[in-house]
Write a protein that holds these residues in place. Structure first.
Motif, PDB file in Angstrom:
ATOM      1  N   TYR A  29       0.870  -1.175   0.000  1.00 33.02           N
ATOM      2  CA  TYR A  29       0.000   0.000   0.000  1.00 33.02           C
ATOM      3  C   TYR A  29       0.909   1.227   0.000  1.00 33.02           C
ATOM      4  CZ  TYR A  29       1.040   0.898   4.896  1.00 33.02           C
ATOM      5  OH  TYR A  29       1.686   1.183   6.067  1.00 33.02           O
ATOM      6  N   GLY A  30       0.287   2.378  -0.139  1.00 33.85           N
ATOM      7  CA  GLY A  30       1.068   3.610  -0.065  1.00 33.85           C
ATOM      8  C   GLY A  30       1.555   4.064  -1.427  1.00 33.85           C
ATOM      9  N   ARG A  68       1.654 -10.047  -5.431  1.00 34.05           N
ATOM     10  CA  ARG A  68       1.075 -10.331  -6.747  1.00 34.05           C
ATOM     11  C   ARG A  68      -0.286  -9.661  -6.897  1.00 34.05           C
ATOM     12  NH1 ARG A  68       0.987 -16.489  -7.562  1.00 34.05           N
ATOM     13  NH2 ARG A  68       1.681 -16.240  -5.458  1.00 34.05           N
ATOM     14  N   PHE A  69      -1.107  -9.748  -5.850  1.00 30.51           N
ATOM     15  CA  PHE A  69      -2.433  -9.140  -5.836  1.00 30.51           C
ATOM     16  C   PHE A  69      -2.328  -7.641  -6.102  1.00 30.51           C
ATOM     17  CE2 PHE A  69      -5.650  -7.001  -3.114  1.00 30.51           C
ATOM     18  CZ  PHE A  69      -6.804  -7.392  -3.779  1.00 30.51           C
ATOM     19  N   MET A  70      -1.449  -6.964  -5.349  1.00 27.03           N
ATOM     20  CA  MET A  70      -1.305  -5.517  -5.501  1.00 27.03           C
ATOM     21  C   MET A  70      -0.721  -5.163  -6.871  1.00 27.03           C
ATOM     22  SD  MET A  70      -2.744  -4.293  -2.950  1.00 27.03           S
ATOM     23  CE  MET A  70      -2.388  -2.586  -3.274  1.00 27.03           C
ATOM     24  N   SER A  71       0.220  -5.945  -7.338  1.00 29.05           N
ATOM     25  CA  SER A  71       0.814  -5.702  -8.647  1.00 29.05           C
ATOM     26  C   SER A  71      -0.251  -5.798  -9.742  1.00 29.05           C
ATOM     27  CB  SER A  71       1.928  -6.715  -8.893  1.00 29.05           C
ATOM     28  OG  SER A  71       2.396  -6.627 -10.208  1.00 29.05           O
ATOM     29  N   ARG A  72      -1.104  -6.801  -9.624  1.00 25.82           N
ATOM     30  CA  ARG A  72      -2.158  -6.974 -10.625  1.00 25.82           C
ATOM     31  C   ARG A  72      -3.193  -5.859 -10.547  1.00 25.82           C
ATOM     32  NH1 ARG A  72      -2.811 -13.577 -10.416  1.00 25.82           N
ATOM     33  NH2 ARG A  72      -0.744 -13.980 -11.259  1.00 25.82           N
ATOM     34  N   ARG A  74      -2.559  -2.806  -9.679  1.00 27.08           N
ATOM     35  CA  ARG A  74      -1.932  -1.591 -10.209  1.00 27.08           C
ATOM     36  C   ARG A  74      -1.781  -1.635 -11.724  1.00 27.08           C
ATOM     37  NH1 ARG A  74       1.845  -1.968  -5.256  1.00 27.08           N
ATOM     38  NH2 ARG A  74       0.860  -0.495  -3.861  1.00 27.08           N
ATOM     39  N   ASP A  75      -1.760  -2.836 -12.298  1.00 23.93           N
ATOM     40  CA  ASP A  75      -1.613  -2.994 -13.742  1.00 23.93           C
ATOM     41  C   ASP A  75      -2.978  -2.782 -14.393  1.00 23.93           C
ATOM     42  OD1 ASP A  75      -1.028  -3.636 -16.336  1.00 23.93           O
ATOM     43  OD2 ASP A  75      -0.691  -5.759 -15.962  1.00 23.93           O
ATOM     44  N   ARG A  76      -3.210  -1.581 -14.802  1.00 34.71           N
ATOM     45  CA  ARG A  76      -4.516  -1.240 -15.379  1.00 34.71           C
ATOM     46  C   ARG A  76      -4.630  -1.626 -16.854  1.00 34.71           C
ATOM     47  NH1 ARG A  76      -7.844  -1.402 -11.506  1.00 34.71           N
ATOM     48  NH2 ARG A  76      -7.174  -0.176  -9.746  1.00 34.71           N
ATOM     49  N   VAL A  83      -6.626 -10.614 -11.147  1.00 34.63           N
ATOM     50  CA  VAL A  83      -6.952 -10.454  -9.732  1.00 34.63           C
ATOM     51  C   VAL A  83      -8.026 -11.458  -9.340  1.00 34.63           C
ATOM     52  CG1 VAL A  83      -7.920  -8.877  -8.009  1.00 34.63           C
ATOM     53  CG2 VAL A  83      -6.306  -8.021  -9.714  1.00 34.63           C
ATOM     54  N   VAL A  84      -9.049 -11.550 -10.163  1.00 35.80           N
ATOM     55  CA  VAL A  84     -10.140 -12.487  -9.891  1.00 35.80           C
ATOM     56  C   VAL A  84      -9.606 -13.919  -9.860  1.00 35.80           C
ATOM     57  CG1 VAL A  84     -12.307 -13.442 -10.786  1.00 35.80           C
ATOM     58  CG2 VAL A  84     -11.910 -10.964 -10.820  1.00 35.80           C
ATOM     59  N   GLU A  85      -8.754 -14.267 -10.803  1.00 29.20           N
ATOM     60  CA  GLU A  85      -8.175 -15.614 -10.872  1.00 29.20           C
ATOM     61  C   GLU A  85      -7.368 -15.925  -9.606  1.00 29.20           C
ATOM     62  OE1 GLU A  85      -4.746 -17.925 -13.408  1.00 29.20           O
ATOM     63  OE2 GLU A  85      -5.907 -16.380 -14.427  1.00 29.20           O
ATOM     64  N   LEU A  86      -6.554 -14.987  -9.170  1.00 30.39           N
ATOM     65  CA  LEU A  86      -5.752 -15.166  -7.959  1.00 30.39           C
ATOM     66  C   LEU A  86      -6.647 -15.389  -6.748  1.00 30.39           C
ATOM     67  CD1 LEU A  86      -2.911 -14.982  -6.530  1.00 30.39           C
ATOM     68  CD2 LEU A  86      -3.468 -12.580  -6.178  1.00 30.39           C
ATOM     69  N   LEU A  87      -7.670 -14.544  -6.598  1.00 36.60           N
ATOM     70  CA  LEU A  87      -8.559 -14.656  -5.446  1.00 36.60           C
ATOM     71  C   LEU A  87      -9.411 -15.924  -5.505  1.00 36.60           C
ATOM     72  CD1 LEU A  87      -9.648 -10.917  -5.062  1.00 36.60           C
ATOM     73  CD2 LEU A  87      -7.964 -12.194  -3.700  1.00 36.60           C
TER      74      LEU A  87
END
Length: 130
Positions: A29-30, A68-72, A74-76, A83-87
């Motif tokens: 974050y941040g 990985r979650f945050m990286s995905r 941020r990748d717009r 993100v959905v796949e990871l979760l």
């Protein structure tokens, strides 16, 4: 928007100051705003993100998964399908763990019932059936 001193942010998120700084350093974050004197100031958004991270950690995601979650996020350039796949993948693992725990609870409940019934049948203080 309301802002919080580090101790207040720590209290609101349930994380130590060291862990808050660690998560920030990892880019989870941040970046957190700072005062002219260099002290961190946490916004409502910072606190909300950290609470989400705490929830995901409690659900069993590791630091690498969170990165990985945050990286995905941020990748717009994608439609958040990653993100959905990871979760979803983690949810499936978590549900399997819950099923195992529920099975174990069922066995324990059965044993508790068995031994309570046995103790009641034998009467108070009678240990001959143990």
């Amino acid at each position: 928007m309301r802002s919080y001193a580090p101790a207040e942010a720590s209290e609101r998120t349930g994380l130590s100051l060291d862990t808050l700084r660690y998560y920030e350093r990892l880019g989870l974050y941040g970046p957190v705003r700072r005062t002219a004197g260099g002290k961190r100031i946490y916004t409502e958004l910072d606190v909300a993100w950290v609470r989400l991270l705490v929830c995901l950690r409690q659900a069993g995601l590791g630091i690498t998964d969170l990165q990985r979650f945050m990286s995905r996020l941020r990748d717009r350039s994608n439609d958040n399908a990653d993100v959905v796949e990871l979760l979803e993948s983690h949810r499936a693992r978590l549900r399997a763990e819950v099923a195992k725990v529920n099975l174990a609870l069922g066995v324990l409940d059965g044993k508790i019932t068995h031994y309570r019934t046995q103790a009641s049948a034998n009467g108070p203080g009678d240990r001959s059936g143990s």
